[in-house]
Write an enzyme that holds these catalytic residues in place. Structure first.
Site, PDB file in Angstrom:
ATOM      1  CE  LYS A  63       4.287  -2.398   4.593  1.00 17.37           C
ATOM      2  NZ  LYS A  63       5.219  -1.481   5.242  1.00 17.37           N
ATOM      3  CG  HIS A 119       9.761  -1.629   6.108  1.00 15.38           C
ATOM      4  ND1 HIS A 119       9.305  -0.422   5.628  1.00 15.38           N
ATOM      5  CD2 HIS A 119      11.067  -1.681   5.756  1.00 15.38           C
ATOM      6  CE1 HIS A 119      10.289   0.222   5.024  1.00 15.38           C
ATOM      7  NE2 HIS A 119      11.372  -0.527   5.103  1.00 15.38           N
ATOM      8  CB  CYS A 150       2.451   4.958   8.939  1.00 19.09           C
ATOM      9  SG  CYS A 150       2.587   6.633   8.249  1.00 19.09           S
ATOM     10  N   GLY A 156      11.362  -4.539   2.027  1.00 19.04           N
ATOM     11  CA  GLY A 156      12.506  -3.651   2.134  1.00 19.04           C
ATOM     12  C   GLY A 156      13.597  -3.896   1.113  1.00 19.04           C
ATOM     13  CG  ASP A 157      16.571  -1.968   1.075  1.00 17.42           C
ATOM     14  OD1 ASP A 157      16.000  -0.875   0.923  1.00 17.42           O
ATOM     15  OD2 ASP A 157      17.322  -2.215   2.026  1.00 17.42           O
ATOM     16  N   PRO A 163       0.858  -1.199   0.000  1.00 14.81           N
ATOM     17  CG  PRO A 163       0.016  -1.060   2.175  1.00 14.81           C
ATOM     18  CD  PRO A 163       0.768  -1.959   1.255  1.00 14.81           C
ATOM     19  CG  LEU A 164       3.158   1.903  -2.606  1.00 12.93           C
ATOM     20  CD1 LEU A 164       3.470   1.628  -4.071  1.00 12.93           C
ATOM     21  CD2 LEU A 164       4.435   2.072  -1.801  1.00 12.93           C
ATOM     22  CB  THR A 165       0.787   7.525   1.115  1.00 13.49           C
ATOM     23  OG1 THR A 165       0.630   6.701   2.272  1.00 13.49           O
ATOM     24  CG2 THR A 165      -0.018   8.794   1.297  1.00 13.49           C
TER      25      THR A 165
END
Length: 678
Positions: free
Chosen positions: A446, A477, A406, A519-520, A319-321
C-alpha cells in the site's frame, strides 16, 4: 434552493437549526490518522491546518484548543470490585490455591457483583426516546454500576441475552459474565449453576471461533530470540555478504555519492542477492549509476508458486489503526466487504513478542479474504516477522501487506511507512525477502503518491515493484504524505500509475496484478466512477467505511442507501454484539467494547443522512451545517458531543461505571470542562 458557502453540505432548509447555517465542529482526520494505540502510547502530531472555506477565523488560542488530537489518551480497564478467579468462575479448580491473587469465594463475589445487563432485542428499538422500549413491565430500573446485591440471585436477569452463549452454547467467562442470567440457574441447594447448551455447542463448531491465536511457546521463543527463522537468516546473511562486497569495490570519487560511495563511471559487478528460487539460488545485481541499481536486482524475480489474487470486482476495507479492529471488520463484512486487513502492526513489536501487537492478527471466520499489514524500515525486522507469521498462520492468512503509506511522524521518522517511498532500494530488499520467507502467501503493498507535495514518485516506483520484485497487489492512496487530508485525492494521477504498471506488464509479458485506488470514496457513485475512469480493479475504502459502514452494501447494489436512524441503531447494536463476542462479556470486556463503540461513533456521527440533502451524492469533505434529523434518534446520532456517544452505548451495554471515561481522538468533539464523560 438554499445558498451555502463552498464546501458546506447542502442541507434542506427545513432541517437547518438556524438561518445563519452555523457549521458544526470540524473533525480533523489528520488527528484521527495520526493517533495510534501502537505507536508511543498514542502520542501524535500537533500541527494545525485550515479546514476549508466558510470557516470563521479563529484566534491562535482557539486553533490550539480545537485542532489536532487529544494526546496521551489512556483507557485503563474497569474491573469488578471483587475479582473472581476465572478458573473458579468456570466451575474448575485453581491449581494455585491460596496463592492465587483472585478470590475463590463465589458467594462473596456474586454478592458484590452488579446486576446483569439487559441486552435489548432489535425489535425493541425505536426512533423516539427512550429508543429501547421494553416489552415487559418487569424490566428492572437501571442502577448505578457497583451497587451490591443483598440476594445473590437478584443480580441475575433470566431475560437477558449472552452473545457468547448464543454463538457457542457456553460462555467462556462463566460466573464473571455480565449477562449471567442467560446461562445460569439456581440448583436445588440455592447455588448458582452454569448451563451449557450441548446441541448448540456441537452445531456452532468452528463457525464462530476466532482464528490466528499466537501460542505462548512462540511468544517465549521470540522473547528469547530463539524462534527458528532459517529462510530469513540465510537471506540476511546474503545481504550482509553483498554489502561487504560493495564496500570492497574501489571508488574514485566518493564525494559525489555520499550515500553509497559510488562514482558514476563504475562498471557492473556481479553481486549475490538471494531470490525465491531456492536457498542456493542468486541473481546478478548491478552496481553503478545509482544506489537503487546497486542494491537491488536488475533481473525480474519470478514467484510462480505464489497464490494469484483474483480481486477484480471485490470490495476492500482499508486497514485502519485503532478503529479497524475485528468487531468493526466483522460488521463491514456483514454489510458487503470482501477483503479485510488487520490494523497496522510494527515488525519490531512482533519480534519483541508484544501481546498487543500479536492481537492485531486475530481473524474472524466470516472474513473470507484476510491479510496482515506490517510496518518496518529494515529487511532485518520485516523479513523475520514475515517468516514467523507465515509459519504460525499458514493457511489462515491470505496475504501480508507492506505499509508504504503511513504518514504518522513517529513512523515516518524511523524510515517506515511512507518514508519507504523514497528508499526503493530498501523496499526492494524487503519485498524480495518477505516473498522468500512467506512461501506461497502473496505480498501486497500500500503506497501514497509520494512524500512531498508536488513531487509524485509512484508512477516510477510501481512499475519497478511489479517488474523487479513481484507483489500480488498494489493499492495507491491518491495523496502525498505531506498532503495528508488537506486536498482531494488525485484520481487522475492514480490512472497515470495504473497505465504505467499495465504498460510494463505488457512489455515484459507479466501476468496482470490487481491494483486498487484509495481516497475520498463516500458513495456508490464515487466508487464506480473512479473504477471506470482509472482502470483500477477496485477501491480500498477507509474513512468512508468509518463514517458509513453500509457503504459496501451501496457499492454492491449500486445505489445510495437512505438508511433510517433505526437501521443505524441496529447496526450499532450489531457492533456491540461483535465487540462482546471478541473482548468478552465480563466487566472488563463490556467496557472495552464500550470504548471501541464510542471510537466508532466518533466517526459515524459525521454521517449526513442523504434524505436531508438537496443534491446527491454526499461528499466526504463537505462540512455539515448545524442541523436536526428527521426524528429524535437521527438527531441524537448526529451529536458531536462525546457524552451522547456514551449514552448510545448504554442502550446496549448498560450504565457506564463512574470510573470509566472516554476521550475522543478529535479535540473538536470534547465539550465543557471535561474532554470526556463516561
Amino acid at each position: 434552493m438554499s445558498t451555502f458557502p463552498v464546501g458546506t453540505a447542502p442541507v434542506k432548509p427545513e432541517f437547518l437549526i438556524s438561518e445563519s447555517s452555523a457549521t458544526r465542529p470540524v473533525a480533523d482526520d489528520d488527528a484521527a490518522e495520526g493517533s495510534s494505540t501502537h505507536v508511543n502510547n498514542g502520542v501524535t502530531r500537533s500541527d494545525t491546518r485550515s479546514s476549508g472555506p466558510g470557516r470563521k477565523k479563529l484566534s491562535r488560542e482557539q486553533k490550539k484548543a480545537q485542532r489536532g488530537a487529544n494526546k496521551g489518551r489512556r483507557f485503563g480497564k474497569v474491573r469488578d470490585e471483587l475479582e473472581l478467579c476465572w478458573r473458579v468462575g468456570n466451575g474448575t479448580l485453581c491449581e494455585l490455591g491460596s496463592e492465587c491473587r483472585f478470590t475463590h469465594d463465589v458467594s462473596a463475589y456474586l454478592a458484590a457483583k452488579p446486576r446483569d445487563i439487559r441486552f435489548p432485542s432489535f425489535t425493541s428499538l425505536a426512533n423516539t426516546s427512550p429508543f429501547v422500549h421494553s416489552s415487559s413491565d418487569a424490566e428492572k430500573t437501571v442502577e448505578p454500576e457497583g451497587e451490591k446485591q443483598t440476594d445473590i440471585s437478584s443480580s441475575l436477569d433470566p431475560d437477558t441475552v449472552c452473545i457468547s452463549f448464543n454463538e457457542t452454547g457456553e460462555c467462556r467467562l462463566g460466573l464473571k459474565c455480565r449477562f449471567l442470567g442467560a446461562h445460569a440457574r439456581k440448583d436445588e441447594n440455592g447455588a448458582i449453576a452454569l448451563v451449557v447448551d450441548e446441541e448448540r455447542k456441537r452445531a456452532s463448531g468452528m463457525a464462530s471461533t476466532e482464528m490466528n491465536f499466537v501460542s505462548s511457546e512462540t511468544l517465549k521463543l521470540l522473547k528469547a530470540r530463539k524462534f527458528p527463522s532459517p529462510v530469513s537468516d540465510a537471506y540476511l546473511k546474503e545481504l550482509e555478504s553483498a554489502n561487504n562486497n560493495e564496500k570492497d569495490i574501489p571508488h574514485d570519487n566518493d564525494s559525489q555519492h555520499p550515500q553509497n560511495g559510488m562514482s558514476p563511471n563504475e562498471t557492473e559487478t556481479a553481486t549475490s542477492i538471494p531470490t525465491d528460487n531456492g536457498p542456493d539460488c542468486t541473481i546478478t545485481a548491478r552496481t553503478g549509476a545509482s544506489s537503487s541499481q546497486a542494491e537491488t536486482p536488475d533481473v525480474p524475480t519470478r514467484f510462480s508458486e505464489k497464490k494469484r489474487l483474483h480481486w477484480a470486482g471485490k470490495t476492500y476495507l482499508a486497514p485502519l489503526t485503532t478503529v479497524g479492529n475485528l468487531p468493526f471488520r466483522r460488521l463491514c463484512v456483514s454489510l458487503g466487504a470482501d477483503i479485510t486487513c488487520g490494523e497496522m502492526g510494527l515488525a519490531t513489536s512482533f519480534l519483541q513478542a508484544s501481546r498487543e501487537e500479536w492481537s492485531l492478527v486475530r481473524r474472524h471466520p466470516s472474513e473470507t479474504t484476510f491479510g496482515i499489514q506490517l510496518a518496518g524500515n529494515k529487511p532485518s525486522s520485516m523479513v523475520p516477522t514475515a517468516e514467523v507469521v507465515g509459519r504460525e498462520f499458514a493457511g489462515s492468512i491470505d496475504f501480508v501487506d507492506i505499509n508504504c503509506g503511513c504518514p504518522i511522524d513517529l513512523v515516518f521518522r524511523t524510515g517506515s511507512g511512507s518514508a519507504l517511498l523514497d528508499a526503493p532500494a530498501k523496499l526492494g530488499k524487503i519485498i524480495t525477502g518477505m516473498n522468500k520467507a512467506l512461501g506461497e502467501i502473496p505480498v501486497t503493498v500500500k503506497l501514497r503518491t509520494g512524500v512531498k507535495d508536488g513531487r509524485n514518485t509512484s508512477h516510477k516506483l510501481m512499475p519497478r515493484i511489479v517488474s523487479e520484485w513481484s507483489v500480488g497487489c498494489m493499492t495507491l492512496h491518491g495523496r502525498t504524505r505531506q498532503q495528508r487530508y488537506t486536498k482531494l485525492a488525485d484520481w487522475g494521477y492514480i490512472k497515470q500509475c495504473v497505465d504505467a504498471v499495465r504498460s510494463r506488464e505488457a512489455d515484459e509479458d507479466l501476468p496482470p496484478i490487481p491494483i486498487f485506488g484509495n481516497g475520498d470514496c463516500f458513495s456508490s457513485e464515487d466508487y464506480w466512477a473512479n473504477v471506470n475512469a482509472t482502470g483500477v480493479d477496485g477501491v480500498m475504502i477507509g474513512r468512508g467505511a468509518l463514517i458509513k459502514p453500509w457503504i459496501f452494501t451501496e457499492v454492491k447494489e449500486r445505489r445510495e442507501w437512505d438508511i433510517s436512524s433505526r437501521e443505524r441503531l441496529e447496526l450499532i447494536g450489531k457492533y456491540a454484539e461483535y465487540g462482546l463476542s471478541h473482548f468478552g462479556t465480563d466487566t472488563a470486556g463490556v467496557n472495552t467494547t464500550r470504548r471501541y463503540l464510542c471510537e466508532a461513533l466518533s466517526f459515524q456521527h459525521r454521517y449526513l443522512p442523504i434524505g436531508l440533502l438537496e443534491r446527491l451524492p454526499g461528499r466526504i469533505n463537505d462540512r455539515a451545517p448545524a442541523f436536526r434529523g428527521r426524528d429524535e434518534l437521527e438527531t441524537l446520532l448526529a451529536s458531536t458531543d462525546s457524552r451522547d456517544w456514551v449514552k448510545v452505548s448504554e442502550m446496549f451495554l448498560g450504565k457506564a461505571p463512574d470510573a470509566w471515561t472516554f476521550t475522543p481522538k478529535h479535540k473538536s468533539n470534547a465539550y465543557g470542562g471535561e474532554e470526556s464523560q463516561g
